[in-house]
Design a protein around this motif. Structure first.
Motif, PDB file in Angstrom:
ATOM      1  N   VAL A  36     -17.204   4.870  -8.982  1.00 56.08           N
ATOM      2  CA  VAL A  36     -17.856   4.115 -10.052  1.00 56.08           C
ATOM      3  C   VAL A  36     -16.936   3.004 -10.554  1.00 56.08           C
ATOM      4  O   VAL A  36     -15.800   3.256 -10.943  1.00 56.08           O
ATOM      5  CB  VAL A  36     -18.251   5.046 -11.216  1.00 56.08           C
ATOM      6  CG1 VAL A  36     -18.871   4.262 -12.360  1.00 56.08           C
ATOM      7  CG2 VAL A  36     -19.209   6.126 -10.720  1.00 56.08           C
ATOM      8  N   GLN A  37     -17.470   1.781 -10.525  1.00 56.60           N
ATOM      9  CA  GLN A  37     -16.724   0.625 -11.024  1.00 56.60           C
ATOM     10  C   GLN A  37     -17.039   0.394 -12.497  1.00 56.60           C
ATOM     11  O   GLN A  37     -16.150   0.197 -13.310  1.00 56.60           O
ATOM     12  CB  GLN A  37     -17.070  -0.612 -10.207  1.00 56.60           C
ATOM     13  CG  GLN A  37     -16.406  -1.892 -10.659  1.00 56.60           C
ATOM     14  CD  GLN A  37     -16.738  -3.049  -9.767  1.00 56.60           C
ATOM     15  OE1 GLN A  37     -16.649  -2.957  -8.551  1.00 56.60           O
ATOM     16  NE2 GLN A  37     -17.137  -4.163 -10.355  1.00 56.60           N
ATOM     17  N   GLU A  38     -18.329   0.407 -12.843  1.00 54.70           N
ATOM     18  CA  GLU A  38     -18.747   0.211 -14.227  1.00 54.70           C
ATOM     19  C   GLU A  38     -20.201   0.625 -14.390  1.00 54.70           C
ATOM     20  O   GLU A  38     -20.903   0.854 -13.408  1.00 54.70           O
ATOM     21  CB  GLU A  38     -18.554  -1.238 -14.677  1.00 54.70           C
ATOM     22  CG  GLU A  38     -19.393  -2.234 -13.937  1.00 54.70           C
ATOM     23  CD  GLU A  38     -19.024  -3.667 -14.283  1.00 54.70           C
ATOM     24  OE1 GLU A  38     -19.718  -4.233 -15.155  1.00 54.70           O
ATOM     25  OE2 GLU A  38     -18.077  -4.212 -13.703  1.00 54.70           O
ATOM     26  N   ILE A  39     -20.629   0.683 -15.648  1.00 58.84           N
ATOM     27  CA  ILE A  39     -22.013   1.029 -15.989  1.00 58.84           C
ATOM     28  C   ILE A  39     -22.548  -0.096 -16.864  1.00 58.84           C
ATOM     29  O   ILE A  39     -21.885  -0.500 -17.829  1.00 58.84           O
ATOM     30  CB  ILE A  39     -22.069   2.382 -16.727  1.00 58.84           C
ATOM     31  CG1 ILE A  39     -21.489   3.479 -15.847  1.00 58.84           C
ATOM     32  CG2 ILE A  39     -23.497   2.707 -17.151  1.00 58.84           C
ATOM     33  CD1 ILE A  39     -21.157   4.759 -16.583  1.00 58.84           C
ATOM     34  N   ARG A  40     -23.728  -0.604 -16.498  1.00 61.56           N
ATOM     35  CA  ARG A  40     -24.329  -1.726 -17.218  1.00 61.56           C
ATOM     36  C   ARG A  40     -25.767  -1.384 -17.588  1.00 61.56           C
ATOM     37  O   ARG A  40     -26.424  -0.653 -16.869  1.00 61.56           O
ATOM     38  CB  ARG A  40     -24.360  -2.973 -16.336  1.00 61.56           C
ATOM     39  CG  ARG A  40     -23.010  -3.416 -15.816  1.00 61.56           C
ATOM     40  CD  ARG A  40     -23.134  -4.515 -14.791  1.00 61.56           C
ATOM     41  NE  ARG A  40     -23.804  -5.696 -15.287  1.00 61.56           N
ATOM     42  CZ  ARG A  40     -23.214  -6.727 -15.879  1.00 61.56           C
ATOM     43  NH1 ARG A  40     -21.919  -6.707 -16.055  1.00 61.56           N
ATOM     44  NH2 ARG A  40     -23.910  -7.763 -16.286  1.00 61.56           N
ATOM     45  N   GLY A  41     -26.257  -1.951 -18.675  1.00 62.63           N
ATOM     46  CA  GLY A  41     -27.665  -1.816 -19.004  1.00 62.63           C
ATOM     47  C   GLY A  41     -28.496  -2.512 -17.929  1.00 62.63           C
ATOM     48  O   GLY A  41     -28.048  -3.512 -17.353  1.00 62.63           O
ATOM     49  N   TYR A  42     -29.678  -1.987 -17.652  1.00 58.45           N
ATOM     50  CA  TYR A  42     -30.531  -2.589 -16.624  1.00 58.45           C
ATOM     51  C   TYR A  42     -31.353  -3.710 -17.211  1.00 58.45           C
ATOM     52  O   TYR A  42     -32.068  -3.528 -18.191  1.00 58.45           O
ATOM     53  CB  TYR A  42     -31.454  -1.544 -15.991  1.00 58.45           C
ATOM     54  CG  TYR A  42     -32.362  -2.140 -14.932  1.00 58.45           C
ATOM     55  CD1 TYR A  42     -31.834  -2.663 -13.770  1.00 58.45           C
ATOM     56  CD2 TYR A  42     -33.739  -2.197 -15.121  1.00 58.45           C
ATOM     57  CE1 TYR A  42     -32.656  -3.217 -12.794  1.00 58.45           C
ATOM     58  CE2 TYR A  42     -34.572  -2.744 -14.167  1.00 58.45           C
ATOM     59  CZ  TYR A  42     -34.021  -3.258 -12.998  1.00 58.45           C
ATOM     60  OH  TYR A  42     -34.838  -3.808 -12.038  1.00 58.45           O
ATOM     61  N   ASP A  43     -31.246  -4.884 -16.604  1.00 60.64           N
ATOM     62  CA  ASP A  43     -32.011  -6.050 -17.024  1.00 60.64           C
ATOM     63  C   ASP A  43     -32.716  -6.601 -15.788  1.00 60.64           C
ATOM     64  O   ASP A  43     -32.090  -7.234 -14.940  1.00 60.64           O
ATOM     65  CB  ASP A  43     -31.070  -7.104 -17.617  1.00 60.64           C
ATOM     66  CG  ASP A  43     -31.782  -8.397 -17.965  1.00 60.64           C
ATOM     67  OD1 ASP A  43     -33.035  -8.405 -18.008  1.00 60.64           O
ATOM     68  OD2 ASP A  43     -31.088  -9.405 -18.178  1.00 60.64           O
ATOM     69  N   SER A  44     -34.015  -6.337 -15.686  1.00 63.63           N
ATOM     70  CA  SER A  44     -34.761  -6.755 -14.497  1.00 63.63           C
ATOM     71  C   SER A  44     -34.782  -8.277 -14.352  1.00 63.63           C
ATOM     72  O   SER A  44     -34.941  -8.786 -13.247  1.00 63.63           O
ATOM     73  CB  SER A  44     -36.192  -6.216 -14.545  1.00 63.63           C
ATOM     74  OG  SER A  44     -36.866  -6.731 -15.674  1.00 63.63           O
ATOM     75  N   GLN A  45     -34.574  -8.993 -15.457  1.00 62.98           N
ATOM     76  CA  GLN A  45     -34.558 -10.453 -15.393  1.00 62.98           C
ATOM     77  C   GLN A  45     -33.355 -10.981 -14.621  1.00 62.98           C
ATOM     78  O   GLN A  45     -33.395 -12.092 -14.096  1.00 62.98           O
ATOM     79  CB  GLN A  45     -34.550 -11.044 -16.807  1.00 62.98           C
ATOM     80  CG  GLN A  45     -35.670 -10.571 -17.693  1.00 62.98           C
ATOM     81  CD  GLN A  45     -37.045 -10.984 -17.182  1.00 62.98           C
ATOM     82  OE1 GLN A  45     -37.178 -11.895 -16.393  1.00 62.98           O
ATOM     83  NE2 GLN A  45     -38.067 -10.290 -17.630  1.00 62.98           N
ATOM     84  N   SER A  46     -32.283 -10.208 -14.566  1.00 65.40           N
ATOM     85  CA  SER A  46     -31.077 -10.680 -13.876  1.00 65.40           C
ATOM     86  C   SER A  46     -31.057 -10.288 -12.403  1.00 65.40           C
ATOM     87  O   SER A  46     -30.091 -10.576 -11.706  1.00 65.40           O
ATOM     88  CB  SER A  46     -29.826 -10.133 -14.576  1.00 65.40           C
ATOM     89  OG  SER A  46     -29.752  -8.730 -14.409  1.00 65.40           O
ATOM     90  N   VAL A  47     -32.122  -9.631 -11.930  1.00 61.44           N
ATOM     91  CA  VAL A  47     -32.201  -9.208 -10.527  1.00 61.44           C
ATOM     92  C   VAL A  47     -33.138 -10.157  -9.781  1.00 61.44           C
ATOM     93  O   VAL A  47     -34.288 -10.335 -10.168  1.00 61.44           O
ATOM     94  CB  VAL A  47     -32.701  -7.751 -10.409  1.00 61.44           C
ATOM     95  CG1 VAL A  47     -32.849  -7.338  -8.952  1.00 61.44           C
ATOM     96  CG2 VAL A  47     -31.749  -6.807 -11.139  1.00 61.44           C
ATOM     97  N   THR A  48     -32.623 -10.753  -8.715  1.00 61.54           N
ATOM     98  CA  THR A  48     -33.419 -11.661  -7.892  1.00 61.54           C
ATOM     99  C   THR A  48     -34.054 -10.864  -6.768  1.00 61.54           C
ATOM    100  O   THR A  48     -33.362 -10.255  -5.956  1.00 61.54           O
ATOM    101  CB  THR A  48     -32.520 -12.774  -7.296  1.00 61.54           C
ATOM    102  OG1 THR A  48     -31.886 -13.466  -8.375  1.00 61.54           O
ATOM    103  CG2 THR A  48     -33.332 -13.739  -6.449  1.00 61.54           C
ATOM    104  N   ARG A  49     -35.367 -10.882  -6.752  1.00 65.44           N
ATOM    105  CA  ARG A  49     -36.139 -10.135  -5.742  1.00 65.44           C
ATOM    106  C   ARG A  49     -35.964 -10.789  -4.378  1.00 65.44           C
ATOM    107  O   ARG A  49     -35.907 -12.006  -4.271  1.00 65.44           O
ATOM    108  CB  ARG A  49     -37.614 -10.138  -6.156  1.00 65.44           C
ATOM    109  CG  ARG A  49     -38.473  -9.231  -5.333  1.00 65.44           C
ATOM    110  CD  ARG A  49     -38.438  -7.806  -5.883  1.00 65.44           C
ATOM    111  NE  ARG A  49     -39.307  -7.002  -5.053  1.00 65.44           N
ATOM    112  CZ  ARG A  49     -38.886  -6.021  -4.281  1.00 65.44           C
ATOM    113  NH1 ARG A  49     -37.625  -5.689  -4.262  1.00 65.44           N
ATOM    114  NH2 ARG A  49     -39.724  -5.342  -3.552  1.00 65.44           N
ATOM    115  N   ILE A  50     -35.873  -9.977  -3.334  1.00 70.53           N
ATOM    116  CA  ILE A  50     -35.732 -10.441  -1.955  1.00 70.53           C
ATOM    117  C   ILE A  50     -36.996 -10.063  -1.190  1.00 70.53           C
ATOM    118  O   ILE A  50     -37.459  -8.923  -1.274  1.00 70.53           O
ATOM    119  CB  ILE A  50     -34.506  -9.780  -1.257  1.00 70.53           C
ATOM    120  CG1 ILE A  50     -33.219 -10.003  -2.067  1.00 70.53           C
ATOM    121  CG2 ILE A  50     -34.360 -10.278   0.164  1.00 70.53           C
ATOM    122  CD1 ILE A  50     -32.733 -11.414  -2.106  1.00 70.53           C
ATOM    123  N   ALA A  51     -37.547 -10.992  -0.430  1.00 67.33           N
ATOM    124  CA  ALA A  51     -38.759 -10.723   0.347  1.00 67.33           C
ATOM    125  C   ALA A  51     -38.447  -9.843   1.553  1.00 67.33           C
ATOM    126  O   ALA A  51     -37.342  -9.874   2.094  1.00 67.33           O
ATOM    127  CB  ALA A  51     -39.368 -12.047   0.828  1.00 67.33           C
TER     128      ALA A  51
END
Length: 167
Positions: A36-51
């Motif tokens: 484990v490097q770190e734990i972050r809150g999940y923000d779907s806006q910061s995730v770029t979807r890949i086709a």
């Protein structure tokens, strides 16, 4: 929300092993704290979807200049769909081959397990292949499914995670 994992007491007891405990659909899982490097809150806006990637790969995110694939463990383990909420987090893993983020319902604590508290993995009744299990940990009445996260994240089916990060 950015939390560094405190590793000052890592492996304090040579016979025990520390596990980060996270939840998925009301079941507790444990992974080696050293991954484990770190734990972050999940923000779907910061995730770029890949086709054209499997549904369990939510996409990629840029973490301080590093492109990190994000895997939703609920989808990966074929669990019922749970709403994302304020407790949903991304556990950033530092694996031998790369950095990967896994979305989980929440993180509860870090536990030190002694060898006597770890039983062999069962050969039935799990949501995923038992080749990725290291055992079942018990702490009082709690049972943790111990996952070899490095083996799971570097498996053949997860090779698409590597490809997603290269796009």
């Amino acid at each position: 929300m950015l939390n560094k994992v405190d590793r000052s007491s890592e492996q304090a007891d040579d016979t025990g092993k520390e596990f980060l405990v996270f939840t998925l659909a009301n079941q507790e899982y444990g992974i080696d704290i050293l991954k484990v490097q770190e734990i972050r809150g999940y923000d779907s806006q910061s995730v770029t979807r890949i086709a054209n990637v499997p549904s369990f790969i939510k996409g990629v995110t840029n973490l301080r200049g590093v492109i990190v694939p994000i895997v939703d463990m609920r989808i990966k383990f074929n669990l019922e769909n749970v709403e994302y909420n304020h407790q949903t987090v991304v556990v950033i893993l530092n694996l031998a081959s790369r950095v990967v983020g896994v979305v989980v319902d929440g993180v509860s604590d870090v536990l030190m397990l002694q060898p006597a508290q770890i039983s062999a993995a069962p050969q039935f009744g799990t949501a995923f292949s038992t080749e990725y299990l290291t055992g079942i940990g018990t702490v009082g009445e709690r049972m943790l499914i111990l996952v070899d996260i490095e083996k799971l994240m570097t498996s053949t089916e997860m090779a698409l995670v590597e490809q997603a990060a290269l796009i």
